[in-house]
Scaffold this active site. Structure first.
Site, PDB file in Angstrom:
ATOM      1  N   ASP A 146       0.794  -1.236   0.000  1.00 28.61           N
ATOM      2  CA  ASP A 146       0.000   0.000   0.000  1.00 28.61           C
ATOM      3  C   ASP A 146       0.828   1.289   0.000  1.00 28.61           C
ATOM      4  OD1 ASP A 146      -2.149  -1.668   0.108  1.00 28.61           O
ATOM      5  OD2 ASP A 146      -2.801  -1.113   2.124  1.00 28.61           O
ATOM      6  N   ARG A 171      -6.228  -2.636 -21.680  1.00 34.56           N
ATOM      7  CA  ARG A 171      -6.296  -1.576 -22.704  1.00 34.56           C
ATOM      8  C   ARG A 171      -6.469  -2.177 -24.105  1.00 34.56           C
ATOM      9  NH1 ARG A 171      -7.234   3.721 -22.738  1.00 34.56           N
ATOM     10  NH2 ARG A 171      -5.619   4.209 -21.239  1.00 34.56           N
TER      11      ARG A 171
END
Ligand code: F6P
Length: 323
Positions: free
Chosen positions: A128, A155
């Site tokens: 994180d 994508r």
């Protein structure tokens, strides 16, 4: 200091093994004994210890996960559990502890050290990146590279079908993974707890993208975004404009696995050495980190409470480049 213990706690992160290896080898280099504690703090409470040698940590440098296992331990939240852990350490003749983990790990370490006077040094091990006292945490670099690889693939298919994708990434209370990967993959928008983008803002950004002939769009959503996760945000966008063909991908725990990047291996190695040397020099109640390429020790309290803030310049860059 003659004998130390090492454990990994909380969510695992790529590079934890490299850190364990560095702790073990540095201790042996300085003629100290090392004990591995299994299952994080639960292993401290249960006395689940095993002596580690130089060769016990051979060939783990490039392996994901943690050979010591990890856990989020409820019993260590209680004073009684911490007392049992202390008794086990003392009985085993251990006089210093290295803990590798994140916020929860350091909160436990801080209480434990203060109650018992035991010497504890921490290493930031979490994907994180939400700790102060280190420019990067062990595992963050690998995780963002994993996200970038996945989003590049998304994508391809998004573009083939002229679709709008919402990709949810980890980061319980923070948007570091989302922002970095958003810049690196050319996301049309990044939603994080810190950036505070509303659904209306997002709808406007998407409309502007359409007007400038974008053929596919990817929105990166940090799991902790206050608007909800990717499913919820997609639903709310659809409610305002149902002309998009949307798809959702939640990357989940994929982001925590895999072989650590070169950056994480080097960071973990440097910090593992630093932690053992800090213990030998009499430091305790601190986390070892790298700031501006220098090793720094930060009190646990500061590491967990002064959460490092998202880079405002990166927020600006993400917005400029997504037009
Ligand atoms: O703290 C690391 C992290 O991967 C967070 O990004 C995520 O919210 C959490 O752990 C998930 O925890 P668990 O593996 O216990 O579900």
């Amino acid at each position: 200091m003659k004998k130390i213990a090492v454990l990994t706690s909380g969510g695992d992160a790529p590079g934890m093994n490299a850190a364990i290896r560095a702790v073990v080898r540095t201790a042996v280099f300085h003629d100290m004994e090392v004990v591995g504690v299994f299952q994080g703090y639960q292993g401290l409470i249960d006395g689940d210890f095993k002596r580690l040698h130089v060769r016990s940590v051979a060939k783990i440098l490039g392996r994901g996960g943690t050979i010591l296992k990890s856990a989020r331990c409820q019993d260590f939240h209680e004073a009684e559990g911490r007392k049992r852990a202390h008794v086990n350490l003392v009985e085993a003749g251990i006089d210093g502890l290295v803990v590798i983990g994140g916020n929860g790990t350091f909160t436990g370490a801080m209480k434990f050290g203060r109650e018992t006077g035991f010497s504890v040094v921490g290493l930031p091990g979490t994907i994180d990146n939400d700790l102060s006292g280190s420019d990067s945490t062990i595992g963050f670099d690998t995780a963002i590279n994993t996200v970038v690889e996945a989003v590049d693939k998304i994508r391809d298919t998004a573009d083939s079908h002229n679709r709008l994708f919402f990709v949810e990434v980890m980061g319980r209370d923070s948007g570091f993974i989302a922002l970095k990967s958003g810049i690196a993959t050319g996301a049309v928008a990044v939603m994080t707890p810190e950036m505070g983008m509303s659904i209306d803002d997002l709808v406007a950004v998407l409309a502007a993208g359409e007007q400038s002939n974008k053929t596919s769009s990817i929105v990166i959503v940090a799991e902790g975004d206050p608007n909800g996760g990717a499913y919820e945000i997609a639903k709310r966008v659809q409610a305002k404009n149902d002309t998009y063909e949307t798809r959702i991908t939640v990357l989940g725990h994929l982001q925590r696995g895999g072989s650590p990047s070169c950056f994480d291996r080097v960071l973990a190695s440097r910090l593992g050495v630093a932690a053992v040397e800090a213990l030998r020099q009499g430091h305790t109640d601190v986390m070892a980190g790298v700031i501006n390429d220098r090793i720094e020790l930060t009190p646990f309290q500061m590491a967990i409470s002064n959460k490092s803030t998202i880079n405002e310049d990166e927020v600006r860059i993400a917005r400029i480049l997504s037009i």
